[in-house]
Design a protein around this motif. Structure first.
Motif, short mmCIF file in Angstrom:
data_model
loop_
_atom_site.label_atom_id
_atom_site.label_comp_id
_atom_site.label_asym_id
_atom_site.label_seq_id
_atom_site.Cartn_x
_atom_site.Cartn_y
_atom_site.Cartn_z
N VAL A 216 -15.34 59.37 -77.64
CA VAL A 216 -15.22 59.93 -75.99
C VAL A 216 -15.50 59.45 -75.03
O VAL A 216 -15.01 59.82 -74.38
N HIS A 217 -17.18 58.14 -75.04
CA HIS A 217 -17.26 57.78 -74.43
C HIS A 217 -16.04 56.72 -74.02
O HIS A 217 -16.99 56.97 -72.49
N GLU A 218 -15.61 56.22 -74.45
CA GLU A 218 -15.20 54.61 -73.70
C GLU A 218 -13.71 55.79 -73.54
O GLU A 218 -13.49 54.85 -72.05
N GLN A 219 -13.19 56.90 -73.83
CA GLN A 219 -12.42 57.63 -72.91
C GLN A 219 -13.29 58.03 -71.44
O GLN A 219 -12.03 58.22 -70.64
N VAL A 220 -13.92 58.52 -71.30
CA VAL A 220 -15.00 58.92 -70.30
C VAL A 220 -14.43 57.73 -69.68
O VAL A 220 -14.47 58.10 -68.25
N GLU A 221 -15.31 57.01 -70.00
CA GLU A 221 -14.94 55.60 -68.61
C GLU A 221 -14.31 55.34 -68.58
O GLU A 221 -14.35 54.68 -67.50
N THR A 226 -10.15 55.06 -63.93
CA THR A 226 -8.70 55.53 -63.09
C THR A 226 -9.30 56.25 -61.88
O THR A 226 -7.65 56.88 -61.18
N GLY A 227 -10.16 56.85 -61.70
CA GLY A 227 -10.45 58.27 -60.41
C GLY A 227 -9.77 58.89 -60.61
O GLY A 227 -9.63 60.19 -59.91
N GLU A 228 -10.06 59.67 -62.23
CA GLU A 228 -9.73 61.37 -62.44
C GLU A 228 -10.99 61.91 -62.70
O GLU A 228 -10.72 63.34 -63.76
N ALA A 229 -12.12 61.69 -62.18
CA ALA A 229 -13.03 62.37 -62.13
C ALA A 229 -12.92 63.33 -61.06
O ALA A 229 -12.44 63.36 -60.03
N PRO A 230 -13.87 64.45 -60.78
CA PRO A 230 -14.43 65.06 -62.36
C PRO A 230 -14.04 64.93 -63.71
O PRO A 230 -12.58 66.00 -63.30
N ILE A 231 -14.44 64.79 -64.75
CA ILE A 231 -14.53 65.51 -65.69
C ILE A 231 -14.74 66.51 -66.59
O ILE A 231 -15.95 66.81 -66.36
N TYR A 232 -14.14 67.60 -66.97
CA TYR A 232 -14.80 68.60 -67.78
C TYR A 232 -14.97 68.55 -69.46
O TYR A 232 -12.76 68.04 -69.47
N ILE A 233 -15.90 67.86 -70.04
CA ILE A 233 -15.21 67.60 -71.05
C ILE A 233 -16.03 69.10 -72.23
O ILE A 233 -17.14 69.93 -72.62
N VAL A 234 -14.61 69.24 -72.59
CA VAL A 234 -14.94 70.92 -73.11
C VAL A 234 -15.33 70.74 -75.00
O VAL A 234 -14.78 69.98 -75.87
N ARG A 329 -11.35 67.57 -62.20
CA ARG A 329 -9.71 66.51 -62.21
C ARG A 329 -9.19 66.81 -63.26
O ARG A 329 -8.07 66.98 -63.61
N THR A 330 -9.78 66.45 -64.65
CA THR A 330 -9.55 66.49 -65.92
C THR A 330 -10.77 66.79 -66.76
O THR A 330 -11.69 67.78 -66.42
N VAL A 331 -9.64 67.49 -67.54
CA VAL A 331 -9.77 68.75 -69.17
C VAL A 331 -10.25 67.52 -70.03
O VAL A 331 -8.97 67.04 -70.65
N LEU A 332 -11.18 67.19 -70.71
CA LEU A 332 -11.05 66.75 -72.01
C LEU A 332 -11.56 67.52 -73.16
O LEU A 332 -12.66 68.21 -72.86
N LEU A 333 -10.73 68.09 -73.65
CA LEU A 333 -10.95 68.65 -75.00
C LEU A 333 -11.46 68.03 -76.25
O LEU A 333 -10.82 66.73 -76.69
N THR A 334 -12.79 67.96 -76.58
CA THR A 334 -13.27 67.55 -77.61
C THR A 334 -12.55 68.15 -78.74
O THR A 334 -13.10 67.26 -80.44
N ALA A 335 -12.04 68.90 -78.85
CA ALA A 335 -11.34 69.21 -80.32
C ALA A 335 -10.14 70.59 -79.90
O ALA A 335 -10.24 71.13 -78.92
N ALA A 372 -6.89 65.62 -75.64
CA ALA A 372 -6.64 66.01 -76.39
C ALA A 372 -7.31 64.89 -77.27
O ALA A 372 -7.03 64.19 -77.17
N MET A 373 -9.06 64.62 -78.00
CA MET A 373 -9.35 64.27 -78.51
C MET A 373 -8.56 64.63 -79.65
O MET A 373 -8.72 65.15 -80.41
N ALA A 374 -8.85 63.37 -80.91
CA ALA A 374 -7.97 63.29 -82.55
C ALA A 374 -9.48 63.22 -82.61
O ALA A 374 -10.74 63.30 -82.45
N PRO A 375 -9.14 64.05 -84.04
CA PRO A 375 -10.91 64.39 -85.05
C PRO A 375 -11.05 62.87 -85.30
O PRO A 375 -10.70 62.15 -85.34
#
Length: 834
Positions: A216-221, A226-234, A329-335, A372-375
């Motif tokens: 996840v931390h690498e994906q956030v970085e 690439t200028g896709e913030a704000p990022i909401y990590i769900v 700007r971005t939704v990042l689903l952890t599961a 969407a993050m993989a398991p």
């Protein structure tokens, strides 16, 4: 530009539309085709079902609906599923239409309830419809988040108004409705109005979907780069959201200049709790946290900073999907799975699109991103494969990890399926309770016809309707046997007068009144009894409130831990300890008395069985332990649930004030009420302050600090402050009784507590801490030179078994420091024998 003032008297549909379009243009809005279509249908008198993606301006359509209704002399209701969204919409509409034209009713509070525009929870409107039927003063209903119609426990509240308010015009809104043709057809049949379905609209801000197999931390970085913030990590738990914020605080999210900008925006914001101090560290690093367990002022701080574009990452839960306005700007689903209270399961298509739809801000972004993050095991495998590269030997050595046993897994295929899936059809969830039936009977008229219509002319399948009919007959017989209703000469009527807010606001209040009458108001501190009357009244009220489950769970955990330690000291073996632990739960004052009296009360008022009596001790526990809000949260490790604790305390304060009659209020109970009200206000008065700001607005400068007004000085409320002082003194008594020298030394480092206690216990066997020990007569406060010295002088008498009362704790209260900190700042000077 005043929207209502732009609409001429006796305006026709075209004039109303033109006035709204002009107002919208003045505000900088260009109507999308779907908005345009919906507004034209609304001003023409049609119902509208607006099922368009998030970001297509449904709120603006709702404004047009309210304006058209009010301009025509009508009364319009806005409903939402949660109080936070009701509150947010209330303030937004008050800014547009003027505070005098907008009211809010949530069941436990109301503001300007006679206004032409009312913001309320769905249950408020449903109960109004049951009570008043077609004659209700409701000309229009705007139902936001209408997909809640399919919620198992609450969906009835979205169905009932559709059934019982045939005069009203409806605007039903959600981003994830699915097929609603059956609802539309039924609504047209009942009301004779046409129903316009505005749906299938393409998002003005398209979404790009991707599946990630890196940490996840690498994906956030990557997203930040690439200028896709704000990022909401769900996340799907509050704990996971907090852990993520902590993990990300080690990477560089914002620049030094951005940190300075955040610090300037925050200004003197009060981070007074343990969680608040943690949040302060995160937001200053450009990382927000957002979940339902936070204090309202902390959530609003995060929302406000995000709206200003100052937070680059927000770690939160899926509650963001319920319409709260946080631009991202971005939704990042952890599961792609969640625990629904019973089991782990995959997200439904509706849940997924509800969350994903928050990505992309109209007017700001040209596209939104959903990742969407993989398991974890899939990410580890992908990392190992990448490290092996093209080397066959390294590839052969890779031991692929499997999903943990029992893990509900997901993969790229299931993600792609969710992206393409349409929301599931809404299922009707009609219920029938005694309270609902009583409200229908209270309406009068042909009761049998009204009940028959509610039971058989609804959206349920036929088999379910017969179940509801059997339920209605059983409830009626119970009410008749109890003498609450009577049937004679072909008519059914109530034999009791109902309070106006019956079944809306503390439905067990009538029981609480009856239970309070069983208590002895003469049982006060210093009397011959226990001295617990005031706190027993609190316990009666607490038993009627909804359970704050995280609090009760932590109370039980602590109680069991203390019990195990005591049993070990007493030499009980393991099996005996385990058996004894089964009986230990969270504190339940008056449980036996309340349970017995509830059963007696229910024989004459059987409708109360719709609601659960639940003895508990939260307010009482806090008062008896003489704890501040922060100390209570710390004691039970409730940092992630501060908001829940505050909501419970607020509900308890309102319930005590509204329920306990004047003749039952002793001086000690009034002290408790004032203490509780001031405690709530000092912790978080943001909503109260915002309403006062609406009534008495002051010019706001763009970019002003995000600082809510500080609550009034705690010293001003003399009665409440006196209780705080007494509590601080009594806390010393309690710790002294337990001989907790270390904790006393931490409170009063300049006092030799060990020596004082040794001297005391040479003379007395124990220090009493029962009700009489808390008597105000044993805590004397001297205010004579407060104006000159800025201090109160206090003497707390220790209650000894012999009743000699020959030991005192002398202290000073720093009034200035107390005002700054929002609590009583006490400095003990000495502990001595007279």
């Amino acid at each position: 530009m005043d929207l209502l003032a732009t609409i001429p008297d006796d305006a026709g549909p075209d004039e109303v539309y033109e006035a709204f379009a002009l107002w919208a243009e003045h505000r900088g809005f260009t109507l999308y085709p779907a908005q345009d279509e919906a507004v034209m249908e609304l001003v023409s008198g049609s119902h509208v079902i607006l099922s368009t993606p998030t970001g297509t301006g449904k709120s603006l359509v709702a404004v047009a609906a309210h304006a058209a209704c009010v301009a025509g002399g009508g009364r319009t209701y806005y409903t939402a599923p949660i109080k936070a969204l009701v509150s947010e919409k209330f303030f937004a509409l008050a800014e547009i239409f003027g505070a005098e034209n907008v009211g809010m009713v949530t069941g436990d509070s109301s503001v300007n309830p006679d206004a032409p525009i009312i913001c309320c929870t769905a249950e408020i409107l449903a109960n109004l419809a049951l009570r008043e039927g077609a004659g209700a003063s409701v000309d229009q209903v705007v139902m936001d988040e209408f997909h809640y119609y399919g919620e198992p426990d609450r969906g009835w509240a979205w169905q009932v108004p559709l059934l019982l308010l045939p005069r009203a015009q409806f605007l039903l809104m959600s981003a994830t409705l699915g097929d609603v043709s059956a609802i539309a057809s039924d609504l047209e049949r009942r009301t004779g109005r046409t129903v316009a379905e505005v749906t299938g609209v393409e998002r003005p801000v398209p979404l790009h979907f991707s599946y990630a197999r890196i940490p996840v931390h690498e994906q956030v970085e990557q997203l930040l780069g690439t200028g896709e913030a704000p990022i909401y990590i769900v996340h799907f738990s509050q704990a996971a959201a907090m852990e993520r914020a902590q993990a990300l605080s080690s990477i560089k999210v914002i620049s030094r200049a951005q940190r300075d900008e955040i610090a300037e925006a925050i200004g003197g914001f009060r981070f007074t709790t343990g969680f608040g101090r943690t949040l302060s560290r995160y937001v200053r690093a450009g990382i927000g946290v957002h979940h339902a367990g936070m204090l309202p002022r902390y959530r609003r701080l995060v929302e406000t900073l995000a709206q200003r574009g100052l937070l680059r990452v927000i770690c939160g839960t899926d509650t963001l999907g319920v319409g709260i306005n946080v631009p991202i700007r971005t939704v990042l689903l952890t599961a792609l799975t969640k625990y629904d209270g019973q089991r782990m399961r995959h997200l439904s298509a509706r849940e997924f699109h509800q969350i994903a739809g928050r990505a992309g801000r109209a007017g700001y972004d040209t596209a939104g991103t959903v990742v969407a993050m993989a398991p974890d095991h899939e990410i580890e495998n992908a990392t190992a494969i990448a490290k092996a590269g093209d080397d066959p030997k390294k590839q052969r050595k890779i031991v692929r990890k499997k999903a943990p046993q029992g893990f509900v897994s997901w993969g790229e295929a299931s993600f792609e399926k969710l992206v393409e899936a349409v929301p599931e059809p809404l299922e009707p969830r009609m219920q029938l309770t005694a309270a609902m039936l009583i409200n229908v009977i209270a309406r009068g008229g042909d009761v049998f016809a009204n009940v028959r219509s509610l039971v058989f002319d609804n959206h349920e399948p036929r088999a379910r309707q017969y179940e509801l009919a059997r339920r209605a007959i059983a409830i009626f017989r119970t009410l008749r046997d109890a003498g609450i209703v009577e049937y004679s000469e072909g008519r059914v009527r109530l034999t009791v007068d109902l309070q106006p807010n019956f079944a809306l606001n503390q439905p067990l209040s009538p029981f609480a009144l009856a239970a309070i009458e069983l208590l002895d108001p003469l049982d006060t501190p210093g009397a011959a009894g226990t001295g617990h009357y005031a706190l027993d009244v609190v316990s009666v009220i607490e038993a009627t409130l909804d359970d704050p489950r995280p609090v009760l769970s932590q109370q039980e955990f602590r109680a069991r831990g203390e019990a195990v330690a005591a049993m070990k000291r007493d030499g009980l073996d393991y099996d005996e300890r385990m058996e004894a632990l089964e009986e230990i739960t969270h504190p339940k004052p008056l449980a036996e008395l309340l349970t017995q009296s509830f059963e007696v009360f229910a024989t004459s008022q059987p409708w109360v069985r719709d609601f659960e009596l639940s003895p508990k001790s939260v307010v009482r526990d806090m008062f008896e332990r003489a704890l501040s809000f922060g100390e209570f949260v710390s004691l039970y490790q409730l940092g992630r649930s501060e908001g829940l604790v505050l909501r419970y305390l607020s509900d308890a304060y309102r319930a005590i004030r509204q329920t306990v009659p004047a003749e039952a209020r002793t001086e000690e109970l009034l002290d408790v009420i004032e203490w509780l009200g001031e405690l709530v206000r000092q912790v978080d008065s943001s909503l109260v302050d915002e309403w006062e700001a609406l009534v008495n607005p002051s010019p706001a400068e763009a970019g002003a600090p995000v600082v809510p007004p500080a609550p009034p000085s705690v010293v001003v409320n003399r009665r409440a402050f006196t209780v705080l002082v007494r509590n601080e003194m009594f806390r010393r008594v309690q710790l002294a009784a337990l001989q907790k020298d270390d904790e006393l030394a931490e409170l009063d480092p300049d006092v030799d507590w060990p020596a004082a206690l040794d001297a005391y216990f040479d003379e007395h066997d124990e220090i009493l801490t029962g009700g009489p020990a808390r008597s105000p007569a044993l805590c004397v406060i001297d205010e004579t030179d407060a104006a000159a010295s800025g201090v109160w002088r206090v003497e707390q008498t220790i209650d000894d078994p012999a009743g000699d009362h020959d030991w005192r704790i002398r202290a000073e209260v720093d009034l200035g420091a107390s005002a700054d900190e929002g609590t009583a700042v006490v400095r003990v000077l000495e502990v001595r024998r007279l």
